[in-house]
Write a protein that holds these residues in place. Structure first.
Motif, PDB file in Angstrom:
ATOM      1  N   ILE A 281       0.773  -1.181  -0.053  1.00 46.65           N
ATOM      2  CA  ILE A 281      -0.073   0.002  -0.022  1.00 46.65           C
ATOM      3  C   ILE A 281       0.884   1.350  -0.034  1.00 46.65           C
ATOM      4  CG2 ILE A 281      -1.842  -1.063   1.187  1.00 46.65           C
ATOM      5  CD1 ILE A 281      -1.216   0.588   3.538  1.00 46.65           C
ATOM      6  N   TYR A 282       0.456   2.319  -0.644  1.00 52.57           N
ATOM      7  CA  TYR A 282       1.129   3.510  -0.684  1.00 52.57           C
ATOM      8  C   TYR A 282       0.182   4.506  -0.373  1.00 52.57           C
ATOM      9  CZ  TYR A 282       4.321   0.603  -2.925  1.00 52.57           C
ATOM     10  OH  TYR A 282       5.320  -0.679  -2.706  1.00 52.57           O
ATOM     11  N   PRO A 283       0.647   6.056   0.054  1.00 50.47           N
ATOM     12  CA  PRO A 283      -0.255   6.925   0.138  1.00 50.47           C
ATOM     13  C   PRO A 283      -0.852   7.587  -1.078  1.00 50.47           C
ATOM     14  CG  PRO A 283       2.008   7.219   1.065  1.00 50.47           C
ATOM     15  CD  PRO A 283       2.208   6.126   0.328  1.00 50.47           C
ATOM     16  N   ALA A 284      -2.023   7.949  -0.827  1.00 54.42           N
ATOM     17  CA  ALA A 284      -2.769   8.525  -1.945  1.00 54.42           C
ATOM     18  C   ALA A 284      -2.601   9.894  -1.550  1.00 54.42           C
ATOM     19  CB  ALA A 284      -4.089   8.187  -2.192  1.00 54.42           C
ATOM     20  N   GLY A 285      -1.789  10.978  -2.111  1.00 54.44           N
ATOM     21  CA  GLY A 285      -1.635  12.136  -1.835  1.00 54.44           C
ATOM     22  C   GLY A 285      -0.507  12.218  -0.691  1.00 54.44           C
ATOM     23  N   ARG A 286      -0.216  13.421  -0.138  1.00 51.14           N
ATOM     24  CA  ARG A 286       0.826  13.509   0.740  1.00 51.14           C
ATOM     25  C   ARG A 286       0.361  14.515   1.877  1.00 51.14           C
ATOM     26  NH1 ARG A 286       6.034  12.061  -0.501  1.00 51.14           N
ATOM     27  NH2 ARG A 286       6.699  13.227   0.792  1.00 51.14           N
ATOM     28  N   LEU A 287       1.155  14.541   2.925  1.00 49.91           N
ATOM     29  CA  LEU A 287       0.971  15.499   3.999  1.00 49.91           C
ATOM     30  C   LEU A 287       2.247  15.865   4.580  1.00 49.91           C
ATOM     31  CD1 LEU A 287      -1.908  14.441   6.648  1.00 49.91           C
ATOM     32  CD2 LEU A 287      -1.771  16.636   5.406  1.00 49.91           C
ATOM     33  N   ASP A 288       2.451  17.235   4.641  1.00 51.75           N
ATOM     34  CA  ASP A 288       3.782  17.594   5.149  1.00 51.75           C
ATOM     35  C   ASP A 288       4.181  16.913   6.323  1.00 51.75           C
ATOM     36  OD1 ASP A 288       4.158  19.111   2.483  1.00 51.75           O
ATOM     37  OD2 ASP A 288       3.138  20.725   3.568  1.00 51.75           O
ATOM     38  N   ARG A 289       5.411  16.845   6.798  1.00 52.10           N
ATOM     39  CA  ARG A 289       6.007  16.455   7.962  1.00 52.10           C
ATOM     40  C   ARG A 289       5.274  17.090   9.122  1.00 52.10           C
ATOM     41  NH1 ARG A 289      11.983  16.951   9.363  1.00 52.10           N
ATOM     42  NH2 ARG A 289      11.907  16.819  11.300  1.00 52.10           N
ATOM     43  N   ASP A 290       5.299  18.578   8.901  1.00 51.66           N
ATOM     44  CA  ASP A 290       4.791  19.282   9.838  1.00 51.66           C
ATOM     45  C   ASP A 290       3.337  19.470  10.204  1.00 51.66           C
ATOM     46  OD1 ASP A 290       4.729  21.076   7.794  1.00 51.66           O
ATOM     47  OD2 ASP A 290       5.616  22.704   8.895  1.00 51.66           O
ATOM     48  N   SER A 291       2.369  18.653   9.265  1.00 54.41           N
ATOM     49  CA  SER A 291       1.043  18.549   9.352  1.00 54.41           C
ATOM     50  C   SER A 291       0.629  17.276   9.973  1.00 54.41           C
ATOM     51  CB  SER A 291       0.399  18.727   7.801  1.00 54.41           C
ATOM     52  OG  SER A 291       1.002  20.052   7.368  1.00 54.41           O
ATOM     53  N   GLU A 292      -0.763  17.242  10.283  1.00 53.01           N
ATOM     54  CA  GLU A 292      -1.078  16.091  11.024  1.00 53.01           C
ATOM     55  C   GLU A 292      -2.476  15.686  10.228  1.00 53.01           C
ATOM     56  OE1 GLU A 292      -1.244  16.712  15.262  1.00 53.01           O
ATOM     57  OE2 GLU A 292      -0.940  18.756  14.500  1.00 53.01           O
ATOM     58  N   GLY A 293      -2.960  14.400  10.513  1.00 47.71           N
ATOM     59  CA  GLY A 293      -4.303  14.026  10.040  1.00 47.71           C
ATOM     60  C   GLY A 293      -4.606  13.040   8.985  1.00 47.71           C
ATOM     61  N   LEU A 294      -5.596  13.098   8.553  1.00 52.08           N
ATOM     62  CA  LEU A 294      -5.939  11.954   7.622  1.00 52.08           C
ATOM     63  C   LEU A 294      -5.057  11.830   6.431  1.00 52.08           C
ATOM     64  CD1 LEU A 294      -8.115   9.596   7.474  1.00 52.08           C
ATOM     65  CD2 LEU A 294      -9.461  11.497   5.926  1.00 52.08           C
ATOM     66  N   LEU A 295      -4.566  10.709   6.169  1.00 52.19           N
ATOM     67  CA  LEU A 295      -3.676  10.054   5.226  1.00 52.19           C
ATOM     68  C   LEU A 295      -4.578   8.876   4.633  1.00 52.19           C
ATOM     69  CD1 LEU A 295      -1.181  10.895   3.589  1.00 52.19           C
ATOM     70  CD2 LEU A 295      -0.006   9.522   4.872  1.00 52.19           C
ATOM     71  N   VAL A 296      -4.758   8.678   3.490  1.00 52.68           N
ATOM     72  CA  VAL A 296      -5.478   7.412   2.825  1.00 52.68           C
ATOM     73  C   VAL A 296      -4.192   6.674   2.064  1.00 52.68           C
ATOM     74  CG1 VAL A 296      -7.313   6.582   1.142  1.00 52.68           C
ATOM     75  CG2 VAL A 296      -7.488   8.762   2.426  1.00 52.68           C
ATOM     76  N   LEU A 297      -4.233   5.335   2.333  1.00 49.57           N
ATOM     77  CA  LEU A 297      -3.417   4.392   1.717  1.00 49.57           C
ATOM     78  C   LEU A 297      -4.094   3.331   1.169  1.00 49.57           C
ATOM     79  CD1 LEU A 297      -1.779   5.437   4.714  1.00 49.57           C
ATOM     80  CD2 LEU A 297       0.061   4.343   3.726  1.00 49.57           C
ATOM     81  N   THR A 298      -3.459   3.174  -0.215  1.00 54.53           N
ATOM     82  CA  THR A 298      -4.245   1.988  -0.655  1.00 54.53           C
ATOM     83  C   THR A 298      -3.220   1.314  -1.813  1.00 54.53           C
ATOM     84  OG1 THR A 298      -6.177   1.559  -2.264  1.00 54.53           O
ATOM     85  CG2 THR A 298      -5.069   3.748  -2.671  1.00 54.53           C
ATOM     86  N   ASP A 299      -3.758  -0.003  -2.351  1.00 54.84           N
ATOM     87  CA  ASP A 299      -3.002  -0.590  -3.413  1.00 54.84           C
ATOM     88  C   ASP A 299      -3.677  -0.339  -4.776  1.00 54.84           C
ATOM     89  OD1 ASP A 299      -5.129  -2.172  -2.911  1.00 54.84           O
ATOM     90  OD2 ASP A 299      -3.808  -3.986  -2.259  1.00 54.84           O
ATOM     91  N   ASP A 300      -4.630   0.288  -4.598  1.00 53.09           N
ATOM     92  CA  ASP A 300      -5.477   0.498  -5.764  1.00 53.09           C
ATOM     93  C   ASP A 300      -4.966   1.699  -6.605  1.00 53.09           C
ATOM     94  OD1 ASP A 300      -7.495   1.338  -7.615  1.00 53.09           O
ATOM     95  OD2 ASP A 300      -9.285   1.019  -6.424  1.00 53.09           O
ATOM     96  N   GLY A 301      -4.264   1.771  -7.943  1.00 53.97           N
ATOM     97  CA  GLY A 301      -3.836   2.916  -8.633  1.00 53.97           C
ATOM     98  C   GLY A 301      -4.872   3.800  -9.011  1.00 53.97           C
ATOM     99  N   GLU A 302      -6.124   3.298  -9.276  1.00 55.17           N
ATOM    100  CA  GLU A 302      -6.972   4.260  -9.823  1.00 55.17           C
ATOM    101  C   GLU A 302      -7.453   5.184  -8.763  1.00 55.17           C
ATOM    102  OE1 GLU A 302     -10.341   2.827 -12.074  1.00 55.17           O
ATOM    103  OE2 GLU A 302      -9.302   1.143 -12.850  1.00 55.17           O
ATOM    104  N   LEU A 303      -7.604   4.613  -7.396  1.00 57.48           N
ATOM    105  CA  LEU A 303      -8.291   5.488  -6.209  1.00 57.48           C
ATOM    106  C   LEU A 303      -7.024   6.317  -6.007  1.00 57.48           C
ATOM    107  CD1 LEU A 303     -10.144   6.079  -3.948  1.00 57.48           C
ATOM    108  CD2 LEU A 303      -9.087   3.955  -2.780  1.00 57.48           C
ATOM    109  N   GLN A 304      -5.626   6.053  -6.044  1.00 57.77           N
ATOM    110  CA  GLN A 304      -4.824   6.720  -5.686  1.00 57.77           C
ATOM    111  C   GLN A 304      -4.734   8.162  -6.660  1.00 57.77           C
ATOM    112  OE1 GLN A 304      -0.962   4.298  -6.122  1.00 57.77           O
ATOM    113  NE2 GLN A 304      -0.767   4.494  -3.755  1.00 57.77           N
TER     114      GLN A 304
END
Length: 181
Positions: free
Chosen positions: A38-61
């Motif tokens: 699985i890999y993050p779909a998008g990013r959050l900076d190191r100094d940001s917190e909160g929701l990160l979606v991770l998936t193995d679905d390339g279309e969803l990413q």
């Protein structure tokens, strides 16, 4: 298909390895998540917190990360001082940044969210400068966009938490925790 929601803590990289560290190793997703493929779909900076979606679905990413899909992302932002209606309207209309004008956003003042967790280290408190929370929903993802938007209207960001990506939210998800969806 595997998709998880992760509440990324402050000071954690949005990747599984720390390729750029010359000093002490920095925390990464692998310190919290041990799921292969699985890999993050998008990013959050190191100094940001909160929701990160991770998936193995390339279309969803692609749907989550690519701005052309205009998937809404909602942030809770603690800012310096109390933004007036004009500052909020500028955020709604679009802010002129060095790399162009942002798309229109939703912006409103909110009370401090009740489900907040303690941040380590805590945000510096200043008696002489009040702070305020705003909720900001954007449909693009320029580099450090939310921080640059609030600074451009005179209210630098103190703490930045992504609360929602599309219909997914942080509800019931503590800092550093994840769950399948």
């Amino acid at each position: 298909m595997t998709t998880i929601l992760f509440n990324k803590p402050f000071n954690v990289l949005s990747q599984f390895t720390d390729k750029g560290s010359e000093g002490a190793p920095r925390q990464t997703l692998s310190d919290y998540i041990d799921l292969p493929g699985i890999y993050p779909a998008g990013r959050l900076d190191r100094d940001s917190e909160g929701l990160l979606v991770l998936t193995d679905d390339g279309e969803l990413q692609a749907k989550i990360a690519n701005p052309r899909h205009k998937l809404p992302k909602t942030y809770w932002v603690q800012v310096e001082r109390i933004p007036d209606d004009a500052a909020l309207q500028t955020l709604r209309d679009g802010v002129n940044l060095k790399d162009g004008v942002t798309r229109p956003a939703q912006a409103r003042r909110i009370v401090e969210p009740k489900m907040l967790w303690l941040r380590d280290p805590p945000v510096r408190f200043r008696k002489s400068v009040p702070d305020c929370w705003i909720e900001l929903t954007i449909r693009e993802g320029k580099n450090r966009q939310v921080r640059r938007m609030t600074a451009a209207v005179g209210h630098p960001t103190l703490r930045l938490i992504r609360y929602a990506v599309g219909g997914w939210t942080l509800e019931g998800l503590g800092s550093g925790k994840w769950r399948h969806v």
